[in-house]
Design a protein around this motif. Sequence first.
Motif, short mmCIF file in Angstrom:
data_model
loop_
_atom_site.label_atom_id
_atom_site.label_comp_id
_atom_site.label_asym_id
_atom_site.label_seq_id
_atom_site.Cartn_x
_atom_site.Cartn_y
_atom_site.Cartn_z
N ARG A 58 -116.64 -26.15 121.78
CA ARG A 58 -117.76 -26.40 120.86
C ARG A 58 -117.43 -27.59 119.95
N ASP A 59 -116.22 -27.57 119.37
CA ASP A 59 -115.85 -28.60 118.40
C ASP A 59 -115.69 -29.96 119.05
N ASN A 60 -115.48 -30.00 120.35
CA ASN A 60 -115.33 -31.26 121.09
C ASN A 60 -116.50 -31.53 122.02
N GLN A 62 -119.38 -32.96 121.73
CA GLN A 62 -119.96 -34.31 121.73
C GLN A 62 -119.17 -35.26 122.63
N MET A 63 -117.86 -35.10 122.67
CA MET A 63 -117.02 -35.94 123.53
C MET A 63 -117.43 -35.77 125.01
N PHE A 64 -117.72 -34.52 125.41
CA PHE A 64 -118.15 -34.27 126.78
C PHE A 64 -119.54 -34.84 127.02
N LEU A 65 -120.44 -34.63 126.05
CA LEU A 65 -121.80 -35.19 126.17
C LEU A 65 -121.77 -36.70 126.29
N ASP A 66 -120.93 -37.34 125.48
CA ASP A 66 -120.83 -38.80 125.49
C ASP A 66 -120.40 -39.31 126.86
N GLY A 144 -103.97 -23.05 129.98
CA GLY A 144 -103.38 -22.69 128.69
C GLY A 144 -104.34 -23.05 127.58
N THR A 145 -104.82 -22.06 126.87
CA THR A 145 -105.86 -22.28 125.86
C THR A 145 -105.50 -23.35 124.83
N PRO A 146 -104.29 -23.33 124.22
CA PRO A 146 -104.01 -24.31 123.16
C PRO A 146 -104.06 -25.76 123.63
N LYS A 147 -103.77 -26.00 124.90
CA LYS A 147 -103.70 -27.38 125.41
C LYS A 147 -104.95 -27.77 126.21
N HIS A 148 -105.96 -26.91 126.24
CA HIS A 148 -107.12 -27.13 127.12
C HIS A 148 -107.81 -28.47 126.86
N ILE A 149 -108.14 -28.75 125.61
CA ILE A 149 -108.88 -29.98 125.28
C ILE A 149 -108.03 -31.21 125.58
N ALA A 150 -106.76 -31.20 125.18
CA ALA A 150 -105.88 -32.35 125.43
C ALA A 150 -105.74 -32.61 126.93
N GLU A 154 -107.03 -36.03 128.88
CA GLU A 154 -106.12 -36.81 129.72
C GLU A 154 -106.66 -36.92 131.15
N LYS A 155 -107.00 -35.79 131.76
CA LYS A 155 -107.35 -35.78 133.18
C LYS A 155 -108.74 -36.34 133.46
N LEU A 156 -109.66 -36.22 132.48
CA LEU A 156 -111.02 -36.71 132.70
C LEU A 156 -111.25 -38.08 132.05
N GLY A 157 -110.23 -38.60 131.38
CA GLY A 157 -110.34 -39.91 130.75
C GLY A 157 -111.35 -39.95 129.61
N LEU A 158 -111.39 -38.89 128.81
CA LEU A 158 -112.37 -38.81 127.71
C LEU A 158 -111.82 -39.43 126.43
#
Length: 158
Positions: A58-60, A62-66, A144-150, A154-158
């Motif tokens: 949720r908190d990230n 917009q990064m995915f939408l962008d 791993g939940t804590p590292k999911h966004i990072a 990295e992997k999707l180039g966001l």
Amino acid sequence: MSSAPVKLAVGEDAPAFDLPTAGGGRVDLASLRGAPVLLWFYPAANTSLCTKQACDLRDNHQMFLDAGYRVIGVSPDPVAELDRFVAEQELPYTLASDESHEVMEAYGAWGEKNMYGRIVEGTIRSTFAIDAEGVLSFVKYRVGTPKHIALLQEKLGL
């Protein structure tokens, strides 16, 4: 217990799905063509790790939408439970219900896992990116939940 789960790989076609969603709609892979999708499978709404993962997304969001991504979370919860999760956590993306876990099985996100020293059958926390043509561009089992966004950045180039 069931046989070994499916293991999908980058470059394979994403398995088709059509599921009911929070808010009373439906979501299916065919209608998502033309834009990338971030599909994440989680065990249960309103549990601590799943809530943390959902809120990180949720908190990230917009990064995915962008980057053009449509974010879809899938769990075995009934729609009423997903409605409550969306409302309580103010989740801006789609949550879908897979009570039969057929879609999770097709993605290899359902199977045996170790919970507190017991082998149980259930949702394997997993994340997939699907490109605009319906092909898997990222596959991660046992997220791993804590590292999911990072990891996704990295992997999707966001």
